[in-house]
Design an enzyme around this catalytic site. Structure first.
Site, PDB file in Angstrom:
ATOM      1  N   SER A  31      11.792  16.177 -28.071  1.00  0.00           N
ATOM      2  CA  SER A  31      11.730  14.778 -27.612  1.00  0.00           C
ATOM      3  C   SER A  31      13.137  14.283 -27.325  1.00  0.00           C
ATOM      4  CB  SER A  31      11.137  13.872 -28.695  1.00  0.00           C
ATOM      5  OG  SER A  31       9.854  14.287 -29.050  1.00  0.00           O
TER       6      SER A  31
ATOM      7  N   ARG B 157      13.189   9.159 -37.896  1.00  0.00           N
ATOM      8  CA  ARG B 157      14.213   9.961 -37.201  1.00  0.00           C
ATOM      9  C   ARG B 157      15.638   9.484 -37.506  1.00  0.00           C
ATOM     10  NH1 ARG B 157      10.056  12.382 -36.315  1.00  0.00           N
ATOM     11  NH2 ARG B 157       9.549  13.479 -34.385  1.00  0.00           N
TER      12      ARG B 157
ATOM     13  N   GLU C 248      16.771  10.253 -28.969  1.00  0.00           N
ATOM     14  CA  GLU C 248      16.699  10.945 -30.254  1.00  0.00           C
ATOM     15  C   GLU C 248      17.754  12.041 -30.308  1.00  0.00           C
ATOM     16  OE1 GLU C 248      14.318  14.364 -31.693  1.00  0.00           O
ATOM     17  OE2 GLU C 248      12.816  12.815 -32.002  1.00  0.00           O
TER      18      GLU C 248
END
Ligand code: EPU
Length: 338
Positions: A238, A164, A334
């Site tokens: 998320s 990520r 995130e």
């Protein structure tokens, strides 16, 4: 010509549905628009490049220029006997690209079906799901350095992809506009069923019957069952990353919490599902006012009504505190917070 709007509401441009304003807002549709908007941006003006706003939380008005990338289009370029290069404009919806590849029987991105967002945003955080990651099929990208105005091509190594993360989330954050991304897809069958839930759904299908379309439809079905649709209810997928811990730290945790799950992680450690940590802190499906976690996936924070970005951020800090107090692990978000 680029149209610049002032004092512009971003409510329709972020999937949390937060009503904040940008000083200036420009939607760009072609590469020449990038040059034009650059000329009209002062060197000290704050810039935010926006895709479909599906991974962002606004906590206040944006004091600068928001540049929305709407450069669309998908093209094919032959590569080798078994592979093909597909190029897509940064503003193309990611799932349109997945559907295109599936319709042509090209393998490589079917596990990434239904991830919200645009093609240009996908490399920034190296999107991933169901055992696949963007970097596995990435070839190169093209875009503009906003400081110098220079057009630059980035190879895979130069993007510094991690879980990520990429250079575009690091030193080039909001300095580089991704105009086009090139992917290498496979013409030969190459199903990836490493992810348990996906394998489980397809266990009655023989390998020879698998197609990119069947896999992308199955992934979409799993996602629809489990994750809230940002088009219907405010969320950004998320909210936190799955934390990585060293093997020693994991062993300590295992002594205390015998059934703690893990994903193997390459560099001498493991990733722990943040969803599990959050659930164990009693935050699964927990709601405070109009903010809460999703009932099936507590990693997703939801805007149930007309809440503010600040309230969502405050709620996320409560989650972080609870996890930190119980497990001594600090969850990293995130979602990009502004
Ligand atoms: N879990 C729980 N309770 C729950 C849900 C999950 O304990 O309510 C635990 C279970 O141990 C489960 C594990 O969490 O096995 C993993 O859950 P899941 O398969 O839902 O995946 P995730 O690790 O929570 C990641 C991505 C998702 C992606 C899924 C599927 C991150 C931060 N998130 O979630 O990506 O869809 O895997 O591959 O890596 C996103 O980035 O926005 C996103 C939705």
């Amino acid at each position: 010509m680029v149209i610049i709007r002032t004092d512009f509401s971003l409510k329709r441009f972020n999937t949390f549905g937060i009503d904040v304003k940008a000083n200036r807002f420009a939607d760009i549709f072609r590469e020449s628009d990038i040059i034009e908007i650059r000329k009209q941006t002062a060197s000290n003006e704050q810039i935010l490049f926006l895709g479909s706003g599906s991974n962002i939380l606004f906590t206040k008005n944006f004091n600068g220029v928001v540049i929305k990338n709407s450069i669309k289009g998908i093209e094919e370029k032959e590569f080798g006997e078994d592979e093909i290069i597909i190029s897509a404009g940064g503003g193309t919806e990611w799932n349109d690209l997945v559907n295109y590849a599936a319709s042509k029987n090209y393998w490589g991105i079917e596990n990434l079906a239904l991830i919200p967002g645009t093609v240009g945003a996908a490399p920034i955080q190296n999107i991933g799901a169901y055992g696949a990651e963007l970097k596995d099929v990435f070839h190169s990208l093209e875009g503009y350095n906003f400081d110098s105005g220079e057009k630059i091509v980035f190879t895979k190594d130069e993007c510094e992809f991690k879980y990520r993360w990429s250079i575009f989330k690091g030193e080039l954050r909001n300095k580089f506009l991704i105009a086009k991304v090139n992917f290498v897809l496979n013409k030969k069958p190459s199903p990836n069923l490493t992810y348990g839930a996906l394998r489980g759904e397809l266990n009655r299908v023989s390998i020879s019957e698998l197609t990119p379309l069947l896999i992308s439809e199955t992934v979409s079905k799993i996602r629809r069952n489990k994750l809230p649709d940002p088009a219907k209810i405010g969320n950004a997928g998320s909210f936190f990353k799955n934390p990585k811990v060293k093997n020693e730290k994991f062993a300590e945790l295992q002594n205390q919490f015998h059934n703690i799950p893990k994903f193997e992680f390459e560099q001498g450690g493991v990733k722990i599902p943040a969803a599990w940590l959050i659930e164990k802190c009693g935050f699964k499906g927990k709601r405070i006012g109009n903010v809460g976690t999703h009932k099936n996936q507590p990693l997703v924070i939801i805007n149930f009504g007309e809440t503010s970005g600040r309230r969502i951020q405050e709620f996320s800090v409560l989650v972080q505190k609870a996890v930190y107090e119980k497990f001594n692990i600090l969850l990293d978000h995130e979602v990009n917070i502004y």
